[in-house]
Design a protein around this motif. Structure first.
Motif: not given
Length: 498
Positions: A458-467, A485-490, A492-497
């Motif tokens: 689960k990504v926090k509210p507005n997490g994708f906008n923050d990214y 196919n890699d973890r580049n975006i993932a 960055e999103l680790e910190n927004l979970k």
């Protein structure tokens, strides 16, 4: 009683519909004519001479002489045009460059010519006219229309204007629409997306908005701010708002959230525009897919996506394609792009006439274990899982987790929920089963204990906008890739979970 404007729109719509039928019912001959025109007109260009256009008599000759290229491979020619040379890819100089941000090549300069420019305008217009013709709904022409887009401010490079495609197109809005169109030029020129949306809310909140257009994720932000400001659903605020026009991403994952924000259902029209050309639009509310524009200066070729990375894959023309097959879209255009891979994959939903859907990006897939999962599959699986539930999502993306701390590898789904499912595990299984039904390779990997069932983070509210903000891509024409196919975006999103 219908207004004069609405009556005139219906008459015009009927005329355009008949015109479309003529070429749509003669697809192969129409494309053959486009092909011959393109080759004839570009024969004396640098590209035409380098690729012996004078010897090209048919598609087989073209395949032999002109290899498939992406932007990086065409770049030496484009750079000559950018430096001011004439007759490089197309006779003369382009009118504009649509500047886009490439993932590997930095800024991309896509030429727009005197010949290619009109189709960008006509296609959007014709999509609306087909809607009027089929439904008889034309009252919206009396209200205000909003197009959420990039800034219309243009720069110049060696005598050629450049800017974002949506900004360039803004200069071509027909006079009869200018009075109805929002936001104002001043607001449209605001670069910072959040500031711009606030200004758009201020300008539109008391207007009679009837048509709203833009990429779903950014229109969603506009709707949320409207609701926040007024405390009313968008459909109550804009009583006559009945048509949403979008492109760039699939609307389905956003539909439930939109209907909640609007407070009711509204009709929608899907478009398939790109800087490289306007390829298709939804011509019917009853049929699935978008009508491929075979008569607008673009010659299409299709390569099966599973063969694309092999040596010399077969290039199919319009008369040779099949339903449900995933193809990489290759275009040759009157803007001087030749056998050009735009990176999108498509699937045909109808061959009479030729209608298609965008199924994903050739670079956006997951095949860390040979599963070759594409965008259409993850979107459909999520759609099935949220159907008939209260679950609503704001945004999502999927990446493989190849080296988990424990247990088998898996696909990790990063989801920002508006309304969460009561049981996340059941919800994950629903998505997983829908994925297995669609993709036999994925199913084999799960049943063969190579992968375990997917995991939702689960990504926090507005997490994708923050990214998106953190990478300087908030708003405009920017989109979150559905798959990596890699973890580049993932990563960055680790910190927004949550």
């Amino acid at each position: 009683m219908a207004s004069i404007k609405a009556v005139a729109a219906k008459i015009f719509a009927s005329r355009i519909f008949k015109k479309t039928q003529k070429w749509a019912q003669n697809p192969v001959a129409t494309q053959q004519k486009v092909f011959k025109d393109l080759i004839a007109k570009a024969g004396q260009t640098q590209f035409g001479k380098d690729h012996h256009f004078n010897q090209i008599k048919n598609h087989a000759d073209f395949v032999k002489n002109v290899p498939v290229r992406d932007y990086e491979q065409l770049k030496p020619y484009v750079e000559k045009v950018v430096h001011g040379e004439e007759n490089v890819l197309w006779p003369g100089k382009p009118l504009y460059f649509a500047k886009t941000s490439g993932t590997t090549s930095g800024a991309k300069y896509i030429p727009l010519t005197k010949e290619s420019m009109p189709s960008h305008i006509q296609a959007a217009r014709d999509a609306i006219l087909h809607y009027i013709h089929e439904t008889g709904n034309a009252d919206f022409v009396n209200g205000k229309m909003i197009f959420l887009q990039g800034s219309p401010e243009l720069d110049e490079k060696n005598g050629i204007k450049l800017g974002r495609l949506s900004g360039i197109v803004a200069h071509y809005v027909p006079k009869y629409l200018q009075k109805n169109r929002l936001p104002s030029l001043k607001t449209n020129c605001i670069e910072d997306w959040e500031t711009k949306v606030d200004a758009i809310v201020k300008e539109t909140v008391n207007e009679n908005m009837t048509v709203i257009s833009g990429i779903p994720s950014w229109v969603q932000m506009y709707f949320e701010k409207l609701k926040e400001k007024t405390g009313k659903p968008v459909g109550t605020l804009f009583e006559n708002f009945n048509l949403f026009i979008y492109g760039g991403v699939n609307y389905e994952p956003y539909r439930a959230k939109f209907e909640n924000l609007i407070g009711r259902k509204v009709d929608s029209i899907e478009l398939f525009p790109a800087s490289e050309g306007f390829f298709a639009y939804q011509d019917s509310q009853k049929e699935k897919g978008m009508l491929l524009l075979l008569n607008s200066g673009i010659f299409y070729e299709f390569v099966k996506s599973e063969e694309f990375f092999t040596e010399n894959p077969k290039r199919y023309t319009i008369g040779e394609v099949a339903l449900e097959q995933n193809y990489v879209l290759i275009i040759s255009t009157n803007a001087g792009l030749w056998a050009y891979n735009i990176g999108d994959t498509v699937q045909f939903t109808s061959l009479k006439p030729y209608r298609l859907i965008v199924s994903g990006r050739i670079k956006h897939f997951i095949s860390a274990f040979g599963e070759h999962v594409i965008g259409k599959e993850v979107e459909r699986a999520l759609q099935e899982a949220i159907q008939d539930t209260h679950v609503r999502i704001n945004e999502f993306t999927v990446a493989p987790q190849i080296n988990p701390q424990n247990g088998l590898p898996y696909h990790e789904w990063f989801i920002e929920f508006e309304n969460e499912p009561q049981n996340l595990e059941d919800f994950s299984l629903k998505i997983d089963n829908a994925m297995r039904k669609q993709n036999t390779y994925y199913d084999d990997l799960i049943s063969g204990n190579v992968l375990r069932t997917l995991v939702i983070s689960k990504v926090k509210p507005n997490g994708f906008n923050d990214y998106m903000k953190s990478i300087g891509k908030l708003g405009g024409q920017n989109k979150i890739p559905r798959l990596s196919n890699d973890r580049n975006i993932a990563g960055e999103l680790e910190n927004l979970k949550i």
